[in-house]
Design a protein around this motif. Structure first.
Motif, PDB file in Angstrom:
ATOM      1  N   THR A   9      -6.467  27.951  42.989  1.00  0.00           N
ATOM      2  CA  THR A   9      -6.139  26.522  42.972  1.00  0.00           C
ATOM      3  C   THR A   9      -4.670  26.338  43.309  1.00  0.00           C
ATOM      4  OG1 THR A   9      -5.628  26.562  40.607  1.00  0.00           O
ATOM      5  CG2 THR A   9      -7.908  26.017  41.250  1.00  0.00           C
ATOM      6  N   LEU A  10      -4.340  25.113  43.677  1.00  0.00           N
ATOM      7  CA  LEU A  10      -2.977  24.747  44.036  1.00  0.00           C
ATOM      8  C   LEU A  10      -2.551  23.532  43.225  1.00  0.00           C
ATOM      9  CD1 LEU A  10      -3.298  24.889  47.932  1.00  0.00           C
ATOM     10  CD2 LEU A  10      -2.170  26.611  46.509  1.00  0.00           C
ATOM     11  N   SER A  11      -1.243  23.386  43.051  1.00  0.00           N
ATOM     12  CA  SER A  11      -0.661  22.173  42.490  1.00  0.00           C
ATOM     13  C   SER A  11       0.292  21.602  43.520  1.00  0.00           C
ATOM     14  CB  SER A  11       0.079  22.464  41.182  1.00  0.00           C
ATOM     15  OG  SER A  11      -0.810  22.957  40.210  1.00  0.00           O
ATOM     16  N   ALA A  12       0.397  20.269  43.565  1.00  0.00           N
ATOM     17  CA  ALA A  12       1.228  19.640  44.586  1.00  0.00           C
ATOM     18  C   ALA A  12       2.020  18.496  43.991  1.00  0.00           C
ATOM     19  CB  ALA A  12       0.370  19.126  45.752  1.00  0.00           C
ATOM     20  N   GLY A  13       3.241  18.321  44.478  1.00  0.00           N
ATOM     21  CA  GLY A  13       4.086  17.192  44.138  1.00  0.00           C
ATOM     22  C   GLY A  13       4.489  16.484  45.416  1.00  0.00           C
ATOM     23  N   VAL A  14       4.337  15.142  45.446  1.00  0.00           N
ATOM     24  CA  VAL A  14       4.562  14.362  46.663  1.00  0.00           C
ATOM     25  C   VAL A  14       5.641  13.328  46.396  1.00  0.00           C
ATOM     26  CG1 VAL A  14       3.499  12.906  48.423  1.00  0.00           C
ATOM     27  CG2 VAL A  14       2.155  14.716  47.310  1.00  0.00           C
ATOM     28  N   ALA A  15       6.584  13.209  47.340  1.00  0.00           N
ATOM     29  CA  ALA A  15       7.634  12.194  47.235  1.00  0.00           C
ATOM     30  C   ALA A  15       7.872  11.601  48.615  1.00  0.00           C
ATOM     31  CB  ALA A  15       8.913  12.797  46.683  1.00  0.00           C
ATOM     32  N   GLN A  16       8.114  10.266  48.620  1.00  0.00           N
ATOM     33  CA  GLN A  16       8.431   9.556  49.868  1.00  0.00           C
ATOM     34  C   GLN A  16       9.898   9.188  49.855  1.00  0.00           C
ATOM     35  OE1 GLN A  16       5.774   6.377  50.954  1.00  0.00           O
ATOM     36  NE2 GLN A  16       7.338   5.308  52.139  1.00  0.00           N
ATOM     37  N   LEU A  17      10.561   9.349  50.999  1.00  0.00           N
ATOM     38  CA  LEU A  17      11.996   9.093  51.120  1.00  0.00           C
ATOM     39  C   LEU A  17      12.292   7.624  50.842  1.00  0.00           C
ATOM     40  CD1 LEU A  17      14.766  10.343  51.969  1.00  0.00           C
ATOM     41  CD2 LEU A  17      14.289   9.453  54.261  1.00  0.00           C
ATOM     42  N   ALA A  18      13.221   7.394  49.884  1.00  0.00           N
ATOM     43  CA  ALA A  18      13.682   6.034  49.610  1.00  0.00           C
ATOM     44  C   ALA A  18      14.877   5.714  50.499  1.00  0.00           C
ATOM     45  CB  ALA A  18      14.039   5.885  48.134  1.00  0.00           C
ATOM     46  N   THR A  19      15.234   4.414  50.573  1.00  0.00           N
ATOM     47  CA  THR A  19      16.227   3.961  51.554  1.00  0.00           C
ATOM     48  C   THR A  19      17.580   4.656  51.401  1.00  0.00           C
ATOM     49  OG1 THR A  19      15.127   1.819  51.683  1.00  0.00           O
ATOM     50  CG2 THR A  19      17.412   1.941  52.488  1.00  0.00           C
ATOM     51  N   PRO A  20      18.196   4.689  50.212  1.00  0.00           N
ATOM     52  CA  PRO A  20      19.531   5.315  50.150  1.00  0.00           C
ATOM     53  C   PRO A  20      19.497   6.797  49.821  1.00  0.00           C
ATOM     54  CG  PRO A  20      19.047   4.273  48.070  1.00  0.00           C
ATOM     55  CD  PRO A  20      17.812   4.092  48.918  1.00  0.00           C
ATOM     56  N   GLU A  21      18.363   7.414  49.898  1.00  0.00           N
ATOM     57  CA  GLU A  21      18.188   8.772  49.389  1.00  0.00           C
ATOM     58  C   GLU A  21      18.494   9.807  50.460  1.00  0.00           C
ATOM     59  OE1 GLU A  21      14.124   9.823  48.306  1.00  0.00           O
ATOM     60  OE2 GLU A  21      14.860  10.379  46.316  1.00  0.00           O
ATOM     61  N   ASP A  22      19.072  10.975  50.061  1.00  0.00           N
ATOM     62  CA  ASP A  22      19.275  12.068  51.007  1.00  0.00           C
ATOM     63  C   ASP A  22      18.194  13.130  50.803  1.00  0.00           C
ATOM     64  OD1 ASP A  22      22.024  13.652  49.161  1.00  0.00           O
ATOM     65  OD2 ASP A  22      19.919  13.396  48.686  1.00  0.00           O
ATOM     66  N   GLN A  23      18.271  14.176  51.646  1.00  0.00           N
ATOM     67  CA  GLN A  23      17.203  15.182  51.602  1.00  0.00           C
ATOM     68  C   GLN A  23      17.178  15.954  50.278  1.00  0.00           C
ATOM     69  OE1 GLN A  23      19.743  15.227  53.694  1.00  0.00           O
ATOM     70  NE2 GLN A  23      20.816  17.194  53.609  1.00  0.00           N
ATOM     71  N   CYS A  24      18.334  16.132  49.663  1.00  0.00           N
ATOM     72  CA  CYS A  24      18.365  16.885  48.394  1.00  0.00           C
ATOM     73  C   CYS A  24      17.633  16.122  47.292  1.00  0.00           C
ATOM     74  CB  CYS A  24      19.805  17.163  47.985  1.00  0.00           C
ATOM     75  SG  CYS A  24      20.701  18.228  49.134  1.00  0.00           S
ATOM     76  N   ALA A  25      17.893  14.826  47.225  1.00  0.00           N
ATOM     77  CA  ALA A  25      17.217  14.021  46.203  1.00  0.00           C
ATOM     78  C   ALA A  25      15.716  13.956  46.469  1.00  0.00           C
ATOM     79  CB  ALA A  25      17.824  12.615  46.173  1.00  0.00           C
ATOM     80  N   LEU A  26      15.338  13.817  47.747  1.00  0.00           N
ATOM     81  CA  LEU A  26      13.911  13.806  48.085  1.00  0.00           C
ATOM     82  C   LEU A  26      13.238  15.105  47.667  1.00  0.00           C
ATOM     83  CD1 LEU A  26      11.435  12.618  49.550  1.00  0.00           C
ATOM     84  CD2 LEU A  26      12.320  13.645  51.660  1.00  0.00           C
ATOM     85  N   PHE A  27      13.882  16.232  47.969  1.00  0.00           N
ATOM     86  CA  PHE A  27      13.314  17.545  47.607  1.00  0.00           C
ATOM     87  C   PHE A  27      13.211  17.676  46.093  1.00  0.00           C
ATOM     88  CE2 PHE A  27      12.269  21.799  49.021  1.00  0.00           C
ATOM     89  CZ  PHE A  27      12.452  22.533  47.869  1.00  0.00           C
ATOM     90  N   GLN A  28      14.247  17.190  45.378  1.00  0.00           N
ATOM     91  CA  GLN A  28      14.236  17.328  43.923  1.00  0.00           C
ATOM     92  C   GLN A  28      13.117  16.500  43.307  1.00  0.00           C
ATOM     93  OE1 GLN A  28      16.187  19.426  42.040  1.00  0.00           O
ATOM     94  NE2 GLN A  28      14.707  18.809  40.505  1.00  0.00           N
ATOM     95  N   ARG A  29      12.886  15.277  43.836  1.00  0.00           N
ATOM     96  CA  ARG A  29      11.801  14.457  43.278  1.00  0.00           C
ATOM     97  C   ARG A  29      10.435  15.098  43.537  1.00  0.00           C
ATOM     98  NH1 ARG A  29      10.574   9.730  44.848  1.00  0.00           N
ATOM     99  NH2 ARG A  29      11.655   9.587  46.853  1.00  0.00           N
ATOM    100  N   ALA A  30      10.271  15.666  44.750  1.00  0.00           N
ATOM    101  CA  ALA A  30       9.001  16.344  45.030  1.00  0.00           C
ATOM    102  C   ALA A  30       8.824  17.550  44.119  1.00  0.00           C
ATOM    103  CB  ALA A  30       8.957  16.763  46.500  1.00  0.00           C
ATOM    104  N   ASP A  31       9.933  18.266  43.866  1.00  0.00           N
ATOM    105  CA  ASP A  31       9.863  19.438  42.986  1.00  0.00           C
ATOM    106  C   ASP A  31       9.544  19.020  41.549  1.00  0.00           C
ATOM    107  OD1 ASP A  31      11.864  21.820  41.478  1.00  0.00           O
ATOM    108  OD2 ASP A  31      10.244  22.360  42.833  1.00  0.00           O
ATOM    109  N   ASP A  32      10.147  17.885  41.095  1.00  0.00           N
ATOM    110  CA  ASP A  32       9.835  17.391  39.749  1.00  0.00           C
ATOM    111  C   ASP A  32       8.368  17.000  39.645  1.00  0.00           C
ATOM    112  OD1 ASP A  32      13.055  15.694  39.369  1.00  0.00           O
ATOM    113  OD2 ASP A  32      12.459  17.796  39.096  1.00  0.00           O
ATOM    114  N   ALA A  33       7.850  16.400  40.719  1.00  0.00           N
ATOM    115  CA  ALA A  33       6.431  16.026  40.708  1.00  0.00           C
ATOM    116  C   ALA A  33       5.542  17.272  40.676  1.00  0.00           C
ATOM    117  CB  ALA A  33       6.098  15.178  41.935  1.00  0.00           C
ATOM    118  N   LEU A  34       5.945  18.306  41.404  1.00  0.00           N
ATOM    119  CA  LEU A  34       5.190  19.566  41.363  1.00  0.00           C
ATOM    120  C   LEU A  34       5.214  20.154  39.954  1.00  0.00           C
ATOM    121  CD1 LEU A  34       3.741  21.968  42.639  1.00  0.00           C
ATOM    122  CD2 LEU A  34       5.970  22.877  43.322  1.00  0.00           C
ATOM    123  N   TYR A  35       6.379  20.095  39.317  1.00  0.00           N
ATOM    124  CA  TYR A  35       6.481  20.596  37.946  1.00  0.00           C
ATOM    125  C   TYR A  35       5.570  19.803  37.017  1.00  0.00           C
ATOM    126  CZ  TYR A  35       8.512  21.843  33.445  1.00  0.00           C
ATOM    127  OH  TYR A  35       8.683  22.265  32.157  1.00  0.00           O
TER     128      TYR A  35
END
Length: 621
Positions: free
Chosen positions: A569-595
């Motif tokens: 099985t797999l687990s997944a976290g998904v995040a969509q880029l917000a307007t003022p957001e950079d790639q680091c914040a996007l990656f961190q939100r996706a990682d938090d969702a995966l966690y």
């Protein structure tokens, strides 16, 4: 030739002096108990080691365990000396008594820093009668050592005030070096790191020089560049085998080939040295030197064949004598060519004088006539490094001499020289074009994961900032999904890394099937971690893609090596880029969702809430 004679005499004196200073074991005495909590005592381990040399007619020679040793066995203390023995049919028994006077339980490693031993068996027995056995050596698969290390390591765990006796039985068809040390895990790691750096620099430099000479050969078609690359490759293989790396990485399951590879590589070195010397020195065809070097080359080929027929203890001596004879004959040939006015021969001569001195010392250590094999190994690496530099400088001098001759030819026949220069320039351009193509191929390979064929972390780091900038510029959505295999460590621990690789390849295939839009990107950026970049897809579309991937893998059974069926099985976290957001914040939100997906029971998709609203203000909770 007086200079050559004096230099060779100096090298022999140095080698004989080193032999005279070789450590010898001490006389019979008592073997004290080593307190492992005492750092000073551990650093003088050989003061606490006793040994017994069992000749073939000795009862201890037939013993296969400490219980079978005669009670009247005479143990000899090492008295602080390294144990070094030349070729012999004896079996050697070593005994070491330990005690932990500390107040806490501790872990140490008994390390035997000599990889070329046919059979090494460790027995440990505690005061309460508990015993343990570890049988390993070159005649066993490499995995028998228990710890993936080129030397022999025995974990020693002692509780407070707990005694332990270690008994070692060693048998080998070659010489014996028994450099023992008792180190903490931190000391083992520190030593290993230092040696890794040293060996990495040495073998890396050797590989670079060999590759550079191959490039020169392909670009200029000058054969001695190929022979020089051949020599450096053969010498690297020889030292790799002598250092235990070849047995560890090249043929860990071929116990019978572990010994054969050493004289085989040595014979290849002798052949490469002969071919390179004959070509570089430009030995004239009608001379005795040319006949001698040709005969040597055929001898090398014959000795290579004998390596597969005769036993190791014979072939290693024959090939060592052959290699030293080749070096001596090359020294004489270089001296003759130098006297004949061939100037590059002086640097060639110096390089082989350095090599002869280092090879003699290394051979004495390898055959058990000098102690501290690790120091001799390092000396041999320094020697080869110096020789490679001198050889390449000799080739530079040869090139300079050829350049002077070309200038003379230009003075006599300018037209012919211009034609040759044009031809050489064309060859150089071809070589540069080939190198550029190779660099482009390497650049492409550096962006792909070799196991799965997906893009790797480097590509993710390159493309994610670009996609984020594009999404902010165009107003199109950009969604990032991080996907992780559930309980993957248990898969590796249960069925091995080979089956784990098969699982990763299956996951990669499923990702490739579902991530199929032209601009969608599937990436493996960690061990069992994957990323999916979906430009132009909103959060709901990304969730559907991830759910389809999870469903596909869950419904795809795998046959395990032991005949069972596994549904990963797999687990997944998904995040969509917000307007003022950079790639680091996007990656961190996706990682938090995966966690969060992992924490919520795995085998699920979690959507990350944006930290900002579309207008740049923090999102309401």
């Amino acid at each position: 030739m007086p200079l050559l004679t004096r230099l060779m005499s100096a090298a022999m004196i140095c080698c004989l002096s080193a032999l005279a200073w070789a450590d010898q074991p001490g006389a019979a005495g008592q073997c004290p108990v080593l307190d492992v909590a005492d750092d000073s005592a551990r650093h003088h381990l050989m003061d606490y080691v006793c040994y017994h040399s069992a000749e073939p007619d000795d009862a201890a020679h037939r013993a296969t365990s400490p219980q079978e040793l005669p009670e009247s066995l005479a143990w000899t203390p090492a008295d602080g000396h390294d144990l070094v023995f030349s070729h012999t049919q004896s079996v050697y028994w070593l005994k070491l008594q330990l005690n932990n006077s500390g107040s806490t339980r501790g872990l140490w490693y008994l390390k035997l820093d000599y990889p070329l031993l046919d059979e090494v068996t460790f027995w440990t027995s505690t005061g309460n009668g508990t015993s343990r056995k570890l049988a390993t050596g070159d005649q066993y698969p490499f995995a028998s050592r228990g710890i993936d290390y080129r030397y022999f390591l025995l974990p020693v765990t002692l509780g407070a005030q707990e005694p332990l006796q270690v008994t070692i039985r060693i048998r080998s068809s070659g010489a014996l070096n028994v450099p023992l040390s008792l180190e903490t895990p931190a000391e083992v790691i520190a030593t290993s790191n230092d040696l890794t750096l040293t060996h990495g620099l040495f073998y890396g430099a050797l590989a670079i020089f060999a590759a550079f000479n191959l490039l020169l050969f392909f670009s200029s078609r000058t054969v001695y560049y190929f022979y020089n690359a051949f020599y450096m490759g053969a010498m690297g293989l020889f030292l790799f085998a002598m250092g235990g790396f070849a047995n560890q990485y090249f043929w860990p399951e071929s116990a019978g080939f572990a010994n054969t590879s050493i004289p085989l590589a040595l014979g290849l070195c002798a052949l490469a040295m002969t071919l390179f010397g004959r070509s570089f020195l430009e030995v004239r065809p009608d001379t005795l030197a040319n006949t001698t070097l040709k005969a040597q080359a055929w001898f090398c080929i014959v000795f290579l064949a004998l390596t597969f027929i005769l036993p190791y203890n014979k072939t290693i001596i024959l090939n060592t004598v052959l290699a030293l004879s080749v070096i001596a004959s090359l020294l004489i040939s270089a001296g003759i060519r130098w006297r004949q006015g061939y100037q590059p021969a002086i640097w060639y001569l110096l390089s082989w004088m350095v090599m002869l001195a280092g090879a003699l010392i290394y051979a004495l250590a390898a055959f058990g006539h000098l102690a501290d094999f690790l120091a001799r190994e390092s000396l041999m690496q320094v020697t080869i490094g110096g020789q490679v530099i001198l050889l390449n400088y000799a080739m530079v001098q040869r090139w300079r001499l050829l350049n002077q001759k070309l200038l003379e030819v230009e003075h006599k026949a300018r037209t012919q020289l211009e034609f040759k220069v044009h031809e050489r320039t064309s060859q150089l351009r071809n070589a540069m074009r080939e190198l550029e193509k190779a660099n482009r191929k390497l650049a492409a390979l550096s962006l792909n994961d070799p196991l799965t064929g997906l893009y790797n972390r480097r590509h993710l780091d390159n493309i994610l900032p670009e996609l984020c900038a594009e999404a902010r510029r165009t107003g199109q959505p950009l969604t990032l999904a991080l996907i992780d295999a559930d309980r993957f460590k248990a898969v590796n621990d249960t069925w091995g890394h080979g089956f784990g690789d098969t699982c990763l390849q299956l996951i990669a295939d499923i990702l490739s099937r579902h991530v199929k839009r032209p601009r969608d990107i599937a990436i493996r950026f960690g061990g069992e971690e994957f990323a999916v970049l979906l430009p132009g897809a909103d959060i709901e579309g990304a969730r559907k893609v991830c759910q389809a991937i999870l469903d596909d893998l869950r419904n795809t059974p795998l046959d395990t090596p032991d005949g069972r069926t596994l549904n990963m099985t797999l687990s997944a976290g998904v995040a969509q880029l917000a307007t003022p957001e950079d790639q680091c914040a996007l990656f961190q939100r996706a990682d938090d969702a995966l966690y969060q997906a992992k924490a919520s029971g795995r085998d699920r998709v979690e959507i990350a809430e944006p930290e900002f609203s579309d207008w740049g203000a923090p999102a309401t909770q």
